[in-house]
Enzyme design. Structure first.
Site, short mmCIF file in Angstrom:
data_model
loop_
_atom_site.label_atom_id
_atom_site.label_comp_id
_atom_site.label_asym_id
_atom_site.label_seq_id
_atom_site.Cartn_x
_atom_site.Cartn_y
_atom_site.Cartn_z
N GLU A 209 -2.26 1.63 -1.00
CA GLU A 209 -1.24 0.77 -0.81
C GLU A 209 0.17 1.17 -1.82
O GLU A 209 0.10 1.01 -3.02
CB GLU A 209 -1.44 -0.84 -1.33
CG GLU A 209 -2.64 -1.38 -0.55
CD GLU A 209 -2.30 -1.61 1.00
OE1 GLU A 209 -1.20 -1.37 1.30
OE2 GLU A 209 -3.57 -1.53 1.53
N CYS A 243 7.37 -3.71 -3.57
CA CYS A 243 7.25 -2.38 -2.82
C CYS A 243 8.06 -2.63 -1.37
O CYS A 243 7.96 -1.60 -0.62
CB CYS A 243 5.71 -2.12 -2.51
SG CYS A 243 4.78 -3.46 -2.00
#
Length: 465
Positions: A209, A243
């Site tokens: 991720e 993110c």
């Protein structure tokens, strides 16, 4: 106890009970949920210490509640997820039947980041435990106070199922070398490459991720104030240290000035005291503050124009706090357009045609998130089809990550694999192909004969399917 010893202890525990009863898994999740709720105030205080200052809003709304919600949802749905999944075998395998059985993989490794030290640590752990695995959790060295609270949560019976590990880059490197059954890493693309390289030595499957530069595309049929309000939330929540935070914005030329004006006015309205206010989270460290400052300085030196809502209180180096910094006239040779920003800096680029936008975005690594603001369904459909991204939100930002029943993950340099919801359960499970044949099974006798009639029959059966 060393990392390998911890791994072997968990692996032996797994081998002694390779299929943990579903109710035992649920009880473990309930214990985690109970301890999170009981320790809410301690976790909020710990996260604030780690960041230098973090708003309770960012910790409760961004870290604690999504984690508790994920646990509740997993507990509710786990009995259904664990059922064998029937699959058709067709006439060629009659009278047998088949199903998929979801087996635990073993000991799973999770390497967590610092920006959401509770959610991004525990949500993958929740999925791994729900799938029946044991877990080793590597926490970020940037969040020692939060780590202490999480370590306290994973005590007693939970410690038999999840070990918590702390340490810097050396420990992280050694952690990646462990022969896990599966390894999940959340962090930067550059470190993700190293993690994958280490995991490959043991053929350990990985879920990465990562991040990257998530673009925003504003169409010409929007309410520009509504767009600015949403972007401000996306860029100032957790001080932009997310993110999937909007990284840069494409806006029609005729709307660029209005967007900048609305962003500045809304910032002054909601952050009246600038970096002195109590509703703005600090940058995690001096080093990250210096990195962000260097992006602004580099951009200005290369011709970018800087807009800040306040003439003063725009940054505080001592407390590593930073308010909204808008950059226009940016170019590809600037660091701010080359690196993931991970902070409250927002480059804005104007465009004449959407073909410019798609060409620019597609000429770069696939982003973790794509944001489109507009109301023309045809144009939105064409844009979403033309641009590949890990996630997509239309007329919104960040919130796609909170949809528990949707898979979350990147594509290309923004990540590999998915978790959240049933996808998380499946990521940490082995989907075993299972064929069941009974007492009556004429197929084997027929296959042993290998005669021409049988070949004709098999061709007929396979080709008609």
């Amino acid at each position: 106890m060393g990392l390998i010893n911890q791994f072997e202890q968990l692996n032996n525990a797994f081998l002694s009970q390779p299929f943990l009863p579903i109710q035992t898994r649920i009880n473990l999740l309930k214990t985690i949920k109970k301890r999170l709720i009981e320790n809410e105030q301690q976790l909020v205080a710990a996260a604030s210490k780690d960041f230098g200052y973090r708003t309770s809003f960012d910790t409760v709304l961004g870290d604690l509640l999504p984690t508790v919600k994920a646990i509740s949802d997993t507990i509710k749905r786990l009995p259904k997820w664990t059922r064998n999944e029937s699959r058709s075998v067709g006439i060629s395998l009659w009278p047998s039947h088949a199903h998929i059985q979801y087996q635990p993989k073993g000991v799973v490794g999770v390497i967590a980041p610092w920006n959401y030290p509770i959610q991004l640590s525990l949500v993958p752990v929740i999925s791994a435990l729900a799938a029946g695995n044991r877990v080793m959790l590597k926490l970020s060295e940037f969040t020692p106070h939060t780590n202490a609270q999480l370590t306290e949560i994973f005590k007693d019976e939970l410690a038999n199922h999840c070990f918590v590990v702390e340490g810097g880059p050396d420990i992280a490197a050694a952690f990646s070398d462990i022969p896990f059954a599966h390894l999940l890493f959340t962090g930067s693309t550059s470190v993700g490459r190293k993690v994958m390289q280490s995991a490959s030595q043991h053929l350990t499957p990985v879920t990465l991720e990562l991040g990257g530069k998530s673009p925003v595309v504003v169409l010409d049929d929007v309410n520009i104030k509504a767009v600015a309000r949403t972007l401000l939330f996306g860029k100032l929540n957790n001080a932009g240290q997310i993110c999937v935070a909007p990284d840069y914005v494409f806006v029609p030329k005729n709307l660029e000035h209005q967007l900048i004006q609305q962003l500045c006015e809304l910032y002054k309205q909601h952050y009246q005291q600038g970096v002195e206010g109590k509703n703005l989270t600090s940058i995690i460290s001096d080093a990250h503050f210096a990195r962000l400052s260097s992006y602004v300085e580099d951009a200005q030196a290369k011709g970018a124009q800087l807009f800040t809502a306040h003439e003063e209180n725009t940054a505080d180096e001592l407390k590593h706090r930073m308010g909204l910094h808008i950059l226009t006239q940016v170019s590809d040779d600037m660091k701010v357009m080359q690196e993931e920003i991970f902070g409250p800096i927002l480059p804005i680029m104007s465009y004449d045609s959407l073909s410019q936008v798609t060409t620019y975005i597609n000429g770069r690594p696939h982003p973790l998130a794509l944001y489109i603001f507009g109301h023309d369904s045809t144009v939105i459909s064409d844009l979403s089809a033309a641009i590949r991204s890990g996630t997509l939100a239309i007329n919104d930002v960040l919130m796609q990550v909170t949809a528990d029943q949707l898979p979350f993950g990147g594509i290309g340099e923004s990540g590999m694999g998915h978790y959240h919801g049933i996808e998380g359960f499946k990521t940490f499970s082995h989907a075993r192909n299972t064929l069941v044949s009974g007492k009556f099974n004429p197929r084997t006798s027929m296959l042993l004969k290998q005669n021409k009639l049988l070949i004709k029959l098999l061709k007929w059966m396979y080709l008609r399917q």
